[in-house]
Scaffold this motif. Sequence first.
Motif, PDB file in Angstrom:
ATOM      1  N   ALA A   1       0.827  -1.204   0.000  1.00 45.53           N
ATOM      2  CA  ALA A   1       0.000   0.000   0.000  1.00 45.53           C
ATOM      3  C   ALA A   1       0.860   1.252   0.000  1.00 45.53           C
ATOM      4  CB  ALA A   1      -0.934  -0.009   1.207  1.00 45.53           C
ATOM      5  N   ALA A   2       1.871   1.288   0.851  1.00 46.06           N
ATOM      6  CA  ALA A   2       2.752   2.460   0.894  1.00 46.06           C
ATOM      7  C   ALA A   2       3.542   2.599  -0.404  1.00 46.06           C
ATOM      8  CB  ALA A   2       3.699   2.355   2.095  1.00 46.06           C
ATOM      9  N   VAL A   3       4.047   1.491  -0.921  1.00 43.20           N
ATOM     10  CA  VAL A   3       4.861   1.537  -2.137  1.00 43.20           C
ATOM     11  C   VAL A   3       4.039   2.008  -3.328  1.00 43.20           C
ATOM     12  CG1 VAL A   3       6.159   0.130  -3.783  1.00 43.20           C
ATOM     13  CG2 VAL A   3       6.476  -0.207  -1.330  1.00 43.20           C
ATOM     14  N   LYS A   4       2.863   1.410  -3.519  1.00 47.81           N
ATOM     15  CA  LYS A   4       2.096   1.734  -4.714  1.00 47.81           C
ATOM     16  C   LYS A   4       1.465   3.124  -4.630  1.00 47.81           C
ATOM     17  CE  LYS A   4       2.396  -0.750  -7.364  1.00 47.81           C
ATOM     18  NZ  LYS A   4       1.735  -1.930  -7.850  1.00 47.81           N
ATOM     19  N   ALA A   5       1.081   3.566  -3.441  1.00 49.27           N
ATOM     20  CA  ALA A   5       0.593   4.938  -3.309  1.00 49.27           C
ATOM     21  C   ALA A   5       1.686   5.927  -3.689  1.00 49.27           C
ATOM     22  CB  ALA A   5       0.117   5.187  -1.878  1.00 49.27           C
ATOM     23  N   LEU A   6       2.903   5.654  -3.252  1.00 46.51           N
ATOM     24  CA  LEU A   6       4.039   6.513  -3.593  1.00 46.51           C
ATOM     25  C   LEU A   6       4.252   6.566  -5.104  1.00 46.51           C
ATOM     26  CD1 LEU A   6       6.625   8.117  -2.859  1.00 46.51           C
ATOM     27  CD2 LEU A   6       7.787   5.903  -2.620  1.00 46.51           C
ATOM     28  N   LEU A   7       4.286   5.422  -5.753  1.00 48.12           N
ATOM     29  CA  LEU A   7       4.571   5.370  -7.185  1.00 48.12           C
ATOM     30  C   LEU A   7       3.466   6.035  -8.009  1.00 48.12           C
ATOM     31  CD1 LEU A   7       6.015   1.751  -7.450  1.00 48.12           C
ATOM     32  CD2 LEU A   7       7.271   3.901  -7.572  1.00 48.12           C
ATOM     33  N   PHE A   8       2.211   5.835  -7.663  1.00 54.74           N
ATOM     34  CA  PHE A   8       1.135   6.452  -8.419  1.00 54.74           C
ATOM     35  C   PHE A   8       1.110   7.965  -8.236  1.00 54.74           C
ATOM     36  CE2 PHE A   8      -0.973   2.330  -9.161  1.00 54.74           C
ATOM     37  CZ  PHE A   8      -1.370   2.543 -10.466  1.00 54.74           C
ATOM     38  N   LEU A   9       1.420   8.432  -7.033  1.00 55.07           N
ATOM     39  CA  LEU A   9       1.462   9.874  -6.839  1.00 55.07           C
ATOM     40  C   LEU A   9       2.606  10.504  -7.619  1.00 55.07           C
ATOM     41  CD1 LEU A   9       0.575  10.221  -3.040  1.00 55.07           C
ATOM     42  CD2 LEU A   9      -0.870  10.664  -5.029  1.00 55.07           C
ATOM     43  N   VAL A  10       3.743   9.814  -7.697  1.00 50.52           N
ATOM     44  CA  VAL A  10       4.846  10.327  -8.528  1.00 50.52           C
ATOM     45  C   VAL A  10       4.424  10.342  -9.997  1.00 50.52           C
ATOM     46  CG1 VAL A  10       7.205   9.933  -9.302  1.00 50.52           C
ATOM     47  CG2 VAL A  10       6.623   9.593  -6.905  1.00 50.52           C
ATOM     48  N   ALA A  11       3.780   9.271 -10.447  1.00 50.34           N
ATOM     49  CA  ALA A  11       3.303   9.242 -11.832  1.00 50.34           C
ATOM     50  C   ALA A  11       2.325  10.380 -12.097  1.00 50.34           C
ATOM     51  CB  ALA A  11       2.643   7.893 -12.122  1.00 50.34           C
ATOM     52  N   GLY A  12       1.462  10.668 -11.115  1.00 51.29           N
ATOM     53  CA  GLY A  12       0.550  11.788 -11.257  1.00 51.29           C
ATOM     54  C   GLY A  12       1.274  13.122 -11.292  1.00 51.29           C
ATOM     55  N   GLY A  13       2.333  13.232 -10.498  1.00 44.95           N
ATOM     56  CA  GLY A  13       3.129  14.456 -10.527  1.00 44.95           C
ATOM     57  C   GLY A  13       3.773  14.683 -11.883  1.00 44.95           C
ATOM     58  N   TRP A  14       4.341  13.653 -12.464  1.00 41.04           N
ATOM     59  CA  TRP A  14       4.927  13.782 -13.797  1.00 41.04           C
ATOM     60  C   TRP A  14       3.868  14.061 -14.854  1.00 41.04           C
ATOM     61  CZ3 TRP A  14       8.560   9.233 -12.487  1.00 41.04           C
ATOM     62  CH2 TRP A  14       9.809   9.741 -12.085  1.00 41.04           C
ATOM     63  N   LEU A  15       2.694  13.458 -14.693  1.00 37.66           N
ATOM     64  CA  LEU A  15       1.627  13.722 -15.653  1.00 37.66           C
ATOM     65  C   LEU A  15       1.187  15.178 -15.586  1.00 37.66           C
ATOM     66  CD1 LEU A  15      -0.386  12.631 -17.739  1.00 37.66           C
ATOM     67  CD2 LEU A  15      -1.895  11.994 -15.844  1.00 37.66           C
ATOM     68  N   ALA A  16       1.149  15.745 -14.378  1.00 40.52           N
ATOM     69  CA  ALA A  16       0.752  17.143 -14.229  1.00 40.52           C
ATOM     70  C   ALA A  16       1.825  18.101 -14.742  1.00 40.52           C
ATOM     71  CB  ALA A  16       0.438  17.444 -12.761  1.00 40.52           C
ATOM     72  N   VAL A  17       3.091  17.730 -14.551  1.00 42.53           N
ATOM     73  CA  VAL A  17       4.187  18.632 -14.925  1.00 42.53           C
ATOM     74  C   VAL A  17       4.588  18.453 -16.380  1.00 42.53           C
ATOM     75  CG1 VAL A  17       6.592  19.215 -14.439  1.00 42.53           C
ATOM     76  CG2 VAL A  17       5.019  18.775 -12.558  1.00 42.53           C
ATOM     77  N   LEU A  18       4.684  17.201 -16.834  1.00 40.48           N
ATOM     78  CA  LEU A  18       5.192  16.903 -18.175  1.00 40.48           C
ATOM     79  C   LEU A  18       4.106  16.576 -19.180  1.00 40.48           C
ATOM     80  CD1 LEU A  18       8.216  14.661 -17.109  1.00 40.48           C
ATOM     81  CD2 LEU A  18       8.171  17.121 -17.479  1.00 40.48           C
TER      82      LEU A  18
ATOM     83  N   THR B   1      12.150   9.868  -4.880  1.00 40.47           N
ATOM     84  CA  THR B   1      11.079   9.098  -4.235  1.00 40.47           C
ATOM     85  C   THR B   1      10.578   7.978  -5.146  1.00 40.47           C
ATOM     86  OG1 THR B   1       9.508  10.792  -5.014  1.00 40.47           O
ATOM     87  CG2 THR B   1      10.334  10.986  -2.754  1.00 40.47           C
ATOM     88  N   PHE B   2      10.519   8.236  -6.464  1.00 40.46           N
ATOM     89  CA  PHE B   2      10.119   7.174  -7.383  1.00 40.46           C
ATOM     90  C   PHE B   2      11.127   6.032  -7.363  1.00 40.46           C
ATOM     91  CE2 PHE B   2       9.990   5.055 -11.494  1.00 40.46           C
ATOM     92  CZ  PHE B   2       8.646   4.776 -11.625  1.00 40.46           C
ATOM     93  N   THR B   3      12.395   6.361  -7.287  1.00 36.49           N
ATOM     94  CA  THR B   3      13.428   5.320  -7.252  1.00 36.49           C
ATOM     95  C   THR B   3      13.304   4.472  -6.001  1.00 36.49           C
ATOM     96  OG1 THR B   3      14.900   6.761  -8.503  1.00 36.49           O
ATOM     97  CG2 THR B   3      15.900   4.902  -7.359  1.00 36.49           C
ATOM     98  N   VAL B   4      13.018   5.106  -4.872  1.00 34.66           N
ATOM     99  CA  VAL B   4      12.815   4.347  -3.633  1.00 34.66           C
ATOM    100  C   VAL B   4      11.633   3.398  -3.790  1.00 34.66           C
ATOM    101  CG1 VAL B   4      12.179   4.532  -1.202  1.00 34.66           C
ATOM    102  CG2 VAL B   4      13.843   6.114  -2.175  1.00 34.66           C
ATOM    103  N   GLY B   5      10.528   3.912  -4.326  1.00 31.63           N
ATOM    104  CA  GLY B   5       9.353   3.058  -4.519  1.00 31.63           C
ATOM    105  C   GLY B   5       9.594   1.955  -5.525  1.00 31.63           C
ATOM    106  N   ALA B   6      10.303   2.268  -6.622  1.00 38.13           N
ATOM    107  CA  ALA B   6      10.573   1.249  -7.632  1.00 38.13           C
ATOM    108  C   ALA B   6      11.477   0.153  -7.077  1.00 38.13           C
ATOM    109  CB  ALA B   6      11.209   1.899  -8.865  1.00 38.13           C
ATOM    110  N   ALA B   7      12.496   0.533  -6.302  1.00 37.83           N
ATOM    111  CA  ALA B   7      13.376  -0.469  -5.703  1.00 37.83           C
ATOM    112  C   ALA B   7      12.621  -1.348  -4.718  1.00 37.83           C
ATOM    113  CB  ALA B   7      14.552   0.225  -5.012  1.00 37.83           C
ATOM    114  N   ALA B   8      11.717  -0.733  -3.952  1.00 37.23           N
ATOM    115  CA  ALA B   8      10.911  -1.530  -3.019  1.00 37.23           C
ATOM    116  C   ALA B   8       9.967  -2.450  -3.772  1.00 37.23           C
ATOM    117  CB  ALA B   8      10.128  -0.603  -2.094  1.00 37.23           C
TER     118      ALA B   8
ATOM    119  N   ALA C   1       7.730   7.794   1.287  1.00 41.40           N
ATOM    120  CA  ALA C   1       8.962   7.097   0.917  1.00 41.40           C
ATOM    121  C   ALA C   1       9.551   6.323   2.094  1.00 41.40           C
ATOM    122  CB  ALA C   1       9.987   8.094   0.384  1.00 41.40           C
ATOM    123  N   VAL C   2       9.403   6.857   3.288  1.00 44.16           N
ATOM    124  CA  VAL C   2       9.992   6.186   4.460  1.00 44.16           C
ATOM    125  C   VAL C   2       9.314   4.835   4.733  1.00 44.16           C
ATOM    126  CG1 VAL C   2      10.443   6.357   6.926  1.00 44.16           C
ATOM    127  CG2 VAL C   2      10.745   8.361   5.455  1.00 44.16           C
ATOM    128  N   PRO C   3       7.986   4.766   4.884  1.00 41.64           N
ATOM    129  CA  PRO C   3       7.376   3.440   5.072  1.00 41.64           C
ATOM    130  C   PRO C   3       7.526   2.535   3.858  1.00 41.64           C
ATOM    131  CG  PRO C   3       5.684   5.108   4.806  1.00 41.64           C
ATOM    132  CD  PRO C   3       6.977   5.840   4.967  1.00 41.64           C
TER     133      PRO C   3
END
Length: 619
Positions: free
Chosen positions: A324-341, A362-369, A447-449
Amino acid sequence: MTLLLALLLVVPTLTGLVLVTAAPRATGATVVAAGAVAATVTAVVAIQLAVGAPAATLRIPLVPAPVDLALVYAVDGLGAALVVTVAVVGALVLLAAAGEPRLRRGRFVGTVLVFLGAMLATVTAATLPALIAPWEVMGAASWALIAFDRRDPAVAPAATRAFLTTRVADVGLYVAAGAALAAGVPGLALAGLAGAAPGWSTLVAAGLVVAALGKSAQLPFSVWLSGAMVGPSPVSALLHSATMVAAGAVLLIRAAPLLAVTGAASVVALVGALTAVVLGLVAACSRDLKQLLAASTCSQVGIMVLGAGVGAVSGAAGLLVAHAAVKALLFLVAGGWLAVLRTRSLPALRGAARRHPVLGVTFTVGAAALAGVPPLSLWWTKDAVLAGVPLGDGVLTVAGLFATALSAVSATRAAWFVWRPVRSPSIRREHRRRVPVVLGAALVALAVPAAALGAVLVAVGLVPRADAGELVTTGIVVVLAAVATWVLHSRPPRLRAAVWGRAAGAARGWFGLETATRGVVGTAVNRLARQLDRADAGLGRAVPRAAGTAPALVVALVRLGERPIASAVTALAAGVRRLGTLARRPQTGQAHQYYAQSMIAVGTLAAVAAVVVMAGVRP
């Protein structure tokens, strides 16, 4: 503790309903503040409940004895971890959503809060009636969240497919409830389902399995999650992390004793393993970041379902929380890139991590996890699930290891693209939009959890530690898969295209599941809807016609029924009256007439007796 549990369910639900009904178009700081206060209070209450979980029970009677049905919500060991996860992830998702002006609306914030309240009720439900109510609310709220951007023509069909697919599977929950009621399960308690009679328990298990697989997007229901990606990224983060997709896994974990006694456990384990492998392949071949994460969610939940099937419920629950923590992190990063790029295509995201370091790190931390790199979260929890696979079942073991390697491949591909340097100055000038501060804060908090939660769960004893040999084996598999993927992507494009091009061609459209589901939902369901509409129209025409024949029917009844009966009753009354008049004539009051009458009666009786006697002695 009962009051705290009531607050946990009421605060987000009531606040959300007020925002949705009273202020759906309201925007600005007031709406954001209302959502933040409700989410924060919910998270604080969830943490307090987790500390004193054994005493937290809420009972709302529905039907008195002897049926004794009630809505019962309780926080046990599993529920304590889940309520904290759902509440905290929900609060952080709302925080990240505040960075997008279009999502600062009462309709969006209120629907998210209602959705959170339904999920909290789902993970704490102790009886089937208590589960069915929030289960339905969660499905309706998810449809509203996916279809939030009404101006997008792709939104309505995707939301409808998601809703109808899950609704078809939800029928199993009602079948299970009916079978449990027929079997006499006390209070329809989830803990008592395993004690039902053999025939009924099998039907209960089948219904629960179908409902859980549909809600968790497992095969053959997986593809609805692909269409759900058209919704806002915070919605994807919520659906794919601790809420809707996790609900089916939670149900199977709670029903593990029932699965074991009915033999459904083996079916659940096989479906989970198959989903983990097939959707892992889809994730590894995807060129769309959100689609990659969606397929990865199905794969990871498949491993949780596998854990519920083999009885590794603690490992499956730990994987659910860490994921739950990992996937929430990754989707929010994807949303951030979608909003910016303004893109979610992996080739178009080259260098995105370099241009936006907060998102990149933060995406790298989530992807590694997500890949399961030691010693991050999913390495510990996923191994706890794989450790529960029976040693003699090589198919499930191989499937689990293969799915683990595929997770490493898909996560590494995403990381390679976003860190790949881009030398085009035009791209640098075009994408200088800033990442919202609230989004960065939410990502750092997640990213921490995402990195350490698995190790913490193992350290406190909530998740069993896998054998050292298994940990080393999966660690080597993950590292080798990640290194091979990175090296292959760093080779000449022709080689990469030769490998991934063919694989992507095979996995395009989620192996045809999307086309098949679209055909079923778009053709079969629509045809059924049209037939039902025709039947409804025919019924609408028949009712007025039936009403028009009512006066004629009344007249016929009066003529053929009421009048003859009334005449017969009148004639009977007249006859009785005449008999009464005749009966009064002998009553003259003169003794000699009474004497004569009695003599006549006695003579008559004597004559009758003589005739009877003579008839009896005649030869």
